[in-house]
Design a protein around this motif. Structure first.
Motif, PDB file in Angstrom:
ATOM      1  N   VAL A  61       1.578   6.697  -6.804  1.00 38.00           N
ATOM      2  CA  VAL A  61       0.535   7.681  -7.123  1.00 38.00           C
ATOM      3  C   VAL A  61       1.061   9.096  -6.901  1.00 38.00           C
ATOM      4  N   VAL A  62       1.764   9.320  -5.801  1.00 39.89           N
ATOM      5  CA  VAL A  62       2.338  10.643  -5.528  1.00 39.89           C
ATOM      6  C   VAL A  62       3.329  11.019  -6.628  1.00 39.89           C
ATOM      7  N   MET A  63       4.165  10.069  -7.049  1.00 38.23           N
ATOM      8  CA  MET A  63       5.130  10.336  -8.112  1.00 38.23           C
ATOM      9  C   MET A  63       4.422  10.692  -9.421  1.00 38.23           C
ATOM     10  N   LEU A  64       3.374   9.943  -9.761  1.00 33.64           N
ATOM     11  CA  LEU A  64       2.645  10.204 -10.999  1.00 33.64           C
ATOM     12  C   LEU A  64       1.931  11.557 -10.962  1.00 33.64           C
ATOM     13  N   VAL A  65       1.323  11.880  -9.831  1.00 28.34           N
ATOM     14  CA  VAL A  65       0.632  13.171  -9.700  1.00 28.34           C
ATOM     15  C   VAL A  65       1.633  14.317  -9.767  1.00 28.34           C
ATOM     16  N   ALA A  66       2.750  14.165  -9.047  1.00 29.76           N
ATOM     17  CA  ALA A  66       3.773  15.211  -9.078  1.00 29.76           C
ATOM     18  C   ALA A  66       4.348  15.356 -10.488  1.00 29.76           C
ATOM     19  N   GLY A  67       4.578  14.239 -11.163  1.00 32.91           N
ATOM     20  CA  GLY A  67       5.081  14.289 -12.532  1.00 32.91           C
ATOM     21  C   GLY A  67       4.093  14.930 -13.483  1.00 32.91           C
TER      22      GLY A  67
ATOM     23  N   LEU B  14      10.874   1.221  -7.171  1.00 32.93           N
ATOM     24  CA  LEU B  14       9.718   0.847  -6.354  1.00 32.93           C
ATOM     25  C   LEU B  14       9.887  -0.539  -5.734  1.00 32.93           C
ATOM     26  N   LEU B  15      10.448  -1.476  -6.486  1.00 33.42           N
ATOM     27  CA  LEU B  15      10.693  -2.810  -5.929  1.00 33.42           C
ATOM     28  C   LEU B  15      11.718  -2.760  -4.797  1.00 33.42           C
ATOM     29  N   LEU B  16      12.745  -1.951  -4.969  1.00 37.88           N
ATOM     30  CA  LEU B  16      13.753  -1.813  -3.909  1.00 37.88           C
ATOM     31  C   LEU B  16      13.168  -1.123  -2.677  1.00 37.88           C
ATOM     32  N   VAL B  17      12.321  -0.125  -2.911  1.00 38.86           N
ATOM     33  CA  VAL B  17      11.648   0.540  -1.784  1.00 38.86           C
ATOM     34  C   VAL B  17      10.736  -0.451  -1.079  1.00 38.86           C
ATOM     35  N   TRP B  18      10.007  -1.269  -1.849  1.00 41.85           N
ATOM     36  CA  TRP B  18       9.116  -2.261  -1.248  1.00 41.85           C
ATOM     37  C   TRP B  18       9.905  -3.249  -0.391  1.00 41.85           C
TER      38      TRP B  18
ATOM     39  N   PHE C 212       0.839  -1.205   0.000  1.00 43.42           N
ATOM     40  CA  PHE C 212       0.000   0.000   0.000  1.00 43.42           C
ATOM     41  C   PHE C 212       0.874   1.255   0.000  1.00 43.42           C
ATOM     42  N   LEU C 213       1.922   1.262   0.815  1.00 41.97           N
ATOM     43  CA  LEU C 213       2.819   2.423   0.858  1.00 41.97           C
ATOM     44  C   LEU C 213       3.529   2.633  -0.474  1.00 41.97           C
ATOM     45  N   VAL C 214       3.949   1.557  -1.107  1.00 38.42           N
ATOM     46  CA  VAL C 214       4.613   1.668  -2.410  1.00 38.42           C
ATOM     47  C   VAL C 214       3.630   2.177  -3.460  1.00 38.42           C
ATOM     48  N   THR C 215       2.409   1.682  -3.424  1.00 37.51           N
ATOM     49  CA  THR C 215       1.378   2.150  -4.358  1.00 37.51           C
ATOM     50  C   THR C 215       1.090   3.631  -4.134  1.00 37.51           C
ATOM     51  N   PHE C 216       0.997   4.026  -2.878  1.00 42.06           N
ATOM     52  CA  PHE C 216       0.788   5.435  -2.546  1.00 42.06           C
ATOM     53  C   PHE C 216       1.949   6.282  -3.071  1.00 42.06           C
ATOM     54  N   LEU C 217       3.166   5.793  -2.897  1.00 45.51           N
ATOM     55  CA  LEU C 217       4.346   6.495  -3.405  1.00 45.51           C
ATOM     56  C   LEU C 217       4.291   6.631  -4.925  1.00 45.51           C
TER      57      LEU C 217
END
Length: 163
Positions: free
Chosen positions: A85-91, A115-119, A78-83
């Motif tokens: 979404v934030v990246m896409l919106v900011a982009g 994202l995989l490494l963050v996960w 969920f946190l990675v997905t949220f991240l």
């Protein structure tokens, strides 16, 4: 009853698709580990171990650890997905990403790898899944899962240089 260590690949599929079978597999796996100790093996040969109570306690512990593992996977995903979404919106709002841009494989691989490494990092946070022996099925599953995330993320980032 014959207790043996579980095949980790089979255990992963059972964990994902057949939880009752995973739990019985994990009980047998943990009992096989416990019976490596001489004193418990001797009690087992005498028919005094495991008791019904110890098996129920072990099963309850395995269910708790399986639920905790699932919670860690889902929360970190969920946190990675949220991240993402934030990246896409900011982009989108900074015009770095918009529908008229062409598909860039390097960009997608680098984002996916990151994202995989963050996960894999986020999944390690939170309550520990360790027992005192460190050989329980949920621990082996967790290490394999986290390692698969690390390797996949690293592979994506390495492939960025191939394109």
């Amino acid at each position: 009853m014959l207790y043996k260590k579980a095949n980790i690949i089979k255990a992963i599929f059972c964990y994902l698709f057949d939880r009752p079978r995973y739990i019985s597999m994990a009980v047998a796996h943990n009992m096989a580990i416990n019976l490596e100790a001489r004193d418990l093996r001797k009690l087992h040969e005498e028919g005094k171990y495991p008791t019904e109570e110890s098996l129920k306690e072990m099963e309850s512990s395995i269910i708790n650890f399986a639920d905790l593992l699932q919670e860690k996977i889902v929360k970190s995903l969920f946190l990675v997905t949220f991240l993402l979404v934030v990246m896409l919106v900011a982009g989108y709002f900074t015009d770095a990403i918009h529908p008229s841009l062409s598909f860039d494989t390097k960009y997608v691989l680098s984002v996916l790898g990151a994202l995989l490494l963050v996960w894999s990092s986020l999944i390690s946070l939170g309550p520990e899944l360790e027992t005192y022996k460190g050989k329980s099925l949920h621990e082996v599953f967790f290490v394999v899962f986290r390692t698969a995330l690390l390797i996949s993320g690293t592979l994506c980032l390495v492939l960025v240089f191939a394109f």
